[in-house]
Design an enzyme around this catalytic site. Structure first.
Site, PDB file in Angstrom:
ATOM      1  N   TYR A  49      16.797  52.809  57.654  1.00 12.63           N
ATOM      2  CA  TYR A  49      17.918  51.856  57.673  1.00 12.63           C
ATOM      3  C   TYR A  49      18.991  52.310  58.665  1.00 12.63           C
ATOM      4  O   TYR A  49      19.446  51.533  59.509  1.00 12.63           O
ATOM      5  CB  TYR A  49      18.504  51.718  56.269  1.00 12.63           C
ATOM      6  CG  TYR A  49      19.652  50.736  56.173  1.00 12.63           C
ATOM      7  CD1 TYR A  49      19.421  49.399  55.864  1.00 12.63           C
ATOM      8  CD2 TYR A  49      20.969  51.147  56.389  1.00 12.63           C
ATOM      9  CE1 TYR A  49      20.468  48.488  55.781  1.00 12.63           C
ATOM     10  CE2 TYR A  49      22.025  50.249  56.319  1.00 12.63           C
ATOM     11  CZ  TYR A  49      21.767  48.925  56.006  1.00 12.63           C
ATOM     12  OH  TYR A  49      22.805  48.031  55.928  1.00 12.63           O
ATOM     13  N   ASP A  50      19.408  53.578  58.549  1.00 14.36           N
ATOM     14  CA  ASP A  50      20.479  54.090  59.416  1.00 14.36           C
ATOM     15  C   ASP A  50      20.082  54.061  60.891  1.00 14.36           C
ATOM     16  O   ASP A  50      20.908  53.757  61.769  1.00 14.36           O
ATOM     17  CB  ASP A  50      20.851  55.518  59.010  1.00 14.36           C
ATOM     18  CG  ASP A  50      21.541  55.568  57.656  1.00 14.36           C
ATOM     19  OD1 ASP A  50      21.997  54.505  57.194  1.00 14.36           O
ATOM     20  OD2 ASP A  50      21.605  56.658  57.058  1.00 14.36           O
ATOM     21  N   LEU A  87      43.587  29.528  34.469  1.00 15.69           N
ATOM     22  CA  LEU A  87      42.725  29.082  33.376  1.00 15.69           C
ATOM     23  C   LEU A  87      43.536  28.908  32.111  1.00 15.69           C
ATOM     24  O   LEU A  87      44.504  29.635  31.870  1.00 15.69           O
ATOM     25  CB  LEU A  87      41.610  30.104  33.119  1.00 15.69           C
ATOM     26  CG  LEU A  87      40.494  30.194  34.165  1.00 15.69           C
ATOM     27  CD1 LEU A  87      39.555  31.343  33.825  1.00 15.69           C
ATOM     28  CD2 LEU A  87      39.715  28.886  34.251  1.00 15.69           C
ATOM     29  N   GLU A 137      30.640  33.915  30.808  1.00 14.65           N
ATOM     30  CA  GLU A 137      30.501  35.160  31.571  1.00 14.65           C
ATOM     31  C   GLU A 137      31.723  36.040  31.357  1.00 14.65           C
ATOM     32  O   GLU A 137      32.812  35.538  31.041  1.00 14.65           O
ATOM     33  CB  GLU A 137      30.320  34.859  33.062  1.00 14.65           C
ATOM     34  CG  GLU A 137      31.481  34.117  33.694  1.00 14.65           C
ATOM     35  CD  GLU A 137      31.147  33.627  35.100  1.00 14.65           C
ATOM     36  OE1 GLU A 137      30.928  34.478  35.975  1.00 14.65           O
ATOM     37  OE2 GLU A 137      31.106  32.399  35.300  1.00 14.65           O
ATOM     38  N   LYS A 168      35.060  38.079  31.992  1.00 17.51           N
ATOM     39  CA  LYS A 168      36.197  37.853  32.895  1.00 17.51           C
ATOM     40  C   LYS A 168      36.561  39.188  33.545  1.00 17.51           C
ATOM     41  O   LYS A 168      37.084  40.084  32.890  1.00 17.51           O
ATOM     42  CB  LYS A 168      37.383  37.285  32.119  1.00 17.51           C
ATOM     43  CG  LYS A 168      38.581  36.923  32.992  1.00 17.51           C
ATOM     44  CD  LYS A 168      39.665  36.247  32.147  1.00 17.51           C
ATOM     45  CE  LYS A 168      40.874  35.904  33.001  1.00 17.51           C
ATOM     46  NZ  LYS A 168      41.568  37.092  33.513  1.00 17.51           N
ATOM     47  N   ARG A 183      44.283  34.669  46.474  1.00 17.89           N
ATOM     48  CA  ARG A 183      44.740  33.517  45.691  1.00 17.89           C
ATOM     49  C   ARG A 183      46.162  33.124  46.068  1.00 17.89           C
ATOM     50  O   ARG A 183      46.508  31.955  46.136  1.00 17.89           O
ATOM     51  CB  ARG A 183      44.676  33.823  44.192  1.00 17.89           C
ATOM     52  CG  ARG A 183      45.088  32.628  43.343  1.00 17.89           C
ATOM     53  CD  ARG A 183      45.011  32.919  41.840  1.00 17.89           C
ATOM     54  NE  ARG A 183      45.308  31.716  41.098  1.00 17.89           N
ATOM     55  CZ  ARG A 183      46.530  31.294  40.781  1.00 17.89           C
ATOM     56  NH1 ARG A 183      47.578  32.001  41.153  1.00 17.89           N
ATOM     57  NH2 ARG A 183      46.723  30.174  40.095  1.00 17.89           N
ATOM     58  N   CYS A 238      75.773  43.007  28.931  1.00 19.29           N
ATOM     59  CA  CYS A 238      76.955  43.429  29.681  1.00 19.29           C
ATOM     60  C   CYS A 238      77.486  42.187  30.395  1.00 19.29           C
ATOM     61  O   CYS A 238      76.749  41.549  31.154  1.00 19.29           O
ATOM     62  CB  CYS A 238      76.592  44.511  30.702  1.00 19.29           C
ATOM     63  SG  CYS A 238      77.971  44.935  31.807  1.00 19.29           S
TER      64      CYS A 238
END
Length: 669
Positions: A36-37, A83, A115, A117, A138, A417
């Site tokens: 791979y490398d 939600l 599922e 969270k 977001r 105060c």
């Protein structure tokens, strides 16, 4: 020669993408690390040598870039909503039963997905022609920052999905509990929890650095797809096919005993919570059928077809080292317990609010006591009870302000105060003024404001616009570049909408919703509001005529606009060229028809999803209501309307189609 090089590059890319999928998605690698490398290094070499062949879907982009990110703020194509929440299984069961009943009445077979969270950082991925085009945080739900260079480095984010399709996906980027503890230990400035660390990594300006952190992602929702998908189940199958990582604990439920099966699943996930390798704080349920989702629709806050069940807060035991008294911008006194550091639900906790004297007395707390600490909602640290009493008596809040030493007064359960010259109150006002939800002066952190205030460089919000910030150059932490950024941010704040300035003044009970009520009732400028408030009696009548404004709020508005200090500040900002009237673009566009009108929606629409349509109409000055009531001005009806239409007819509410609306107002401006 050129063709041979291009063919080799394409071949290497295809092989590496295949191996990535086998390793990260299928968990069944077919080649070793050396192979791979070697292939990856060869591809990097060829792309650097022949940059004309480099593309936006190359696996080498996973290793970042030396170019610095600027994280531009971009508007989301779709509102990124929150939600609805349930905090006990009875609430959750009622929601399931309600969805089942509504689905049955509308002729749908009910199915629900569930599922865990994930407690991470929300991200929105935009794919155009199958290639990752942008990745937005977001943000505030309407605008997010583009962190695409850093998101590209996350191994489980496909840069190209192999089909020329458009997708808008929501996901959660996270870091495992184990990696959080390991990384946090090496940092000079440690993070309170894994979510904050993840956010900090995502905002690093050099993506080469981000490569070194083990960020991961679960994709969990499709906001838009150019493909025809009928259910969440179909969507998940397609996302898996494209190579996205989905939560393996996601389950789909339908048929008999729906509620019982879902509750059993929720309890099972909660029992296994500590065994998860990443932080979770609940379970999310969603209606499976996309057509039913469109019919059920949205509120301005959340989709009606989804809900999050929040787990009970986890607890730990710690010892109270000290109790300090804090002063807020309103003058409210809040006792805070400093405790020995403890890890709860993935976050290090060192302090917790004690609210007021009544709360301290109710649990019998003093310094040195051993206490049970929780994170309510897995966010807010709280002292729940005294486990072992090691002190005598209860802590008593002093009857004077810790900042200005003036006597405190009691209002309800809290001490205040009331000294307008109290240093901590003034500093609190400046922090609020500069905050993201108000004037959003980037770079003026709370620590920077404290430094400027304590050095007597500033003593009010006004000083931010008169102080010579060049005087800071050379002081510790203030170089030429940082000071210039501060000056630019302060200058940019002069262009904020009037509603932001009005909010930033910190007038009691004048929050953003009340401000929008004023704007929608022709009180959309400083001159209009201040002129009205000069005649107290007439002002009270006028303000009380506005639905949503009661006596207390009205009195506080009138009092504020007769206060010399507040008026002097407004006049100062006016002379500096601040916006003193809400722009028509922010209130109502091209027609007064929708201005201030209250509306609700039922049915589905071919041209827009319901939440996009709601967003377009509210931008014209209308006010969305999630339910039909006699206060509505009109009901917007699409295909296959629900029971709202019958109720609206019974109440005599005006019924309009999308065609009617578009004949009156241009929604796409």
């Amino acid at each position: 020669m050129g063709k041979d090089i291009k063919d080799e590059i394409l071949s290497l890319r295809d092989a590496i993408k295949k191996w990535d999928r086998e390793y990260y998605v299928d968990s069944s690698p077919t080649v070793g690390d050396v192979t791979y490398d070697k292939a990856l290094l060869r591809l990097q070499y060829l792309e650097n040598r022949y940059p004309e062949y480099k593309t936006l879907d190359s696996p080498t982009l996973k290793f970042g870039s030396d170019l610095l990110n600027d994280f531009k703020e971009i508007e989301h194509s779709y509102p990124i909503l929150s939600l609805d929440k349930a905090y006990d299984v009875k609430e959750l069961l009622l929601w399931v039963e309600k969805m089942s009943l509504e689905g049955s009445n509308l002729g749908f077979d009910m199915g629900i997905s569930a599922e865990p969270k994930i407690d991470g950082c929300s991200i929105v991925l935009y794919y155009k022609d199958g290639i990752l085009e942008k990745a937005l945080t977001r943000g505030d739900g309407r605008f997010g920052n583009n962190v695409i260079e850093n998101v590209r480095t996350i191994k489980n984010v496909p840069l190209c999905i192999g089909e020329r399709v458009e997708l808008v996906l929501r996901g959660e980027i996270y870091i495992t509990k184990k990696d959080f503890l390991k990384i946090n230990h090496t940092l000079d400035d440690s993070y309170i929890n894994a979510r904050n660390l993840t956010s900090g990594i995502l905002r690093r300006i050099n993506s080469r650095e981000v490569v070194n952190f083990p960020l991961d992602i679960f994709v969990y929702d499709i906001l838009y797809s150019s493909l025809k998908l009928n259910t969440n189940h179909d969507a998940f199958d397609k996302l898996k096919h494209f190579g996205f990582k989905l939560n393996p604990f996601c389950k789909f439920f339908c048929g008999k005993n729906l509620g019982e099966n879902i509750i059993n699943y929720v309890k099972e996930i909660e029992e296994q919570r500590e065994r998860f390798e990443y932080e979770i704080d609940g379970v999310v349920l969603k209606v499976n059928d996309f057509r039913l989702r469109d019919v059920l629709g949205y509120t301005s806050h959340h989709p009606k077809w989804s809900i999050a069940y929040k787990f009970e807060s986890l607890r730990a035991v710690s010892k109270v080292i000290d109790i300090v008294v804090q002063v807020g911008r309103s003058g409210k006194i809040t006792p805070v317990a400093n405790i020995e550091k403890v890890l709860i639900a993935g976050a290090f906790i060192t302090s917790a609010s004690l609210h007021n004297q009544d709360y301290i007395d109710s649990i019998g707390l003093n310094v040195k006591d051993v206490v049970a600490i929780s994170r309510r909602g897995d966010v807010i640290p709280a002292v729940e009870l005294v486990v072992e009493k090691l002190s005598v008596g209860n802590f008593k809040i002093p009857n004077y302000c810790p900042s200005c030493k003036k006597s405190l007064i009691k209002e309800g359960a809290h001490l205040f105060c009331v000294n307008i010259h109290c240093p901590l109150k003034i500093m609190g006002h400046i922090k609020y003024f500069c905050s993201k939800k108000c004037m959003n002066i980037v770079g003026l952190s709370e620590k920077t404001i404290e430094f400027l205030f304590n050095m007597n460089f500033i003593s009010s919000e006004i000083d931010l616009y008169t102080f010579d910030f060049d005087r800071l150059i050379g002081l510790k932490g203030f170089n030429f570049k940082r000071v210039n950024k501060l000056k630019r941010s302060i200058e940019e704040s002069k262009n904020r909408p009037f509603k932001k300035l009005l909010l930033a003044m910190g007038i009691k009970d004048l929050g953003i919703n009340t401000i929008l009520l004023l704007i929608n009732n022709n009180l959309n400028s400083f001159d209009a509001i201040s002129l009205l408030c000069q005649d107290n009696k007439n002002a009270l009548v006028k303000l009380l005529d506005i639905k949503g404004i009661g006596e207390r709020i009205a009195f506080n508005i009138i009092r504020a606009f007769n206060d010399k200090i507040i008026l002097d500040k407004f006049n100062f900002f006016k002379k500096l060229g601040f916006k003193m009237q809400e722009d028509s673009m922010n209130c109502v566009i091209d027609s007064s028809f929708l201005f201030g009108k209250k509306f609700c929606i039922t049915g589905s629409f071919d041209e827009y999803s319901r939440h996009v349509l709601i967003d377009k109409i509210t931008k014209k000055g209308a006010i969305f209501h999630s339910a039909v009531s006699r206060y509505l001005d009109f009901l917007l009806v699409g295909k296959s309307p629900g029971l709202k239409l019958k109720k609206a007819n019974n109440l005599g509410i005006k019924i309009l189609s999308l065609f009617d609306i578009k004949n009156l107002v241009n929604l796409d401006d």
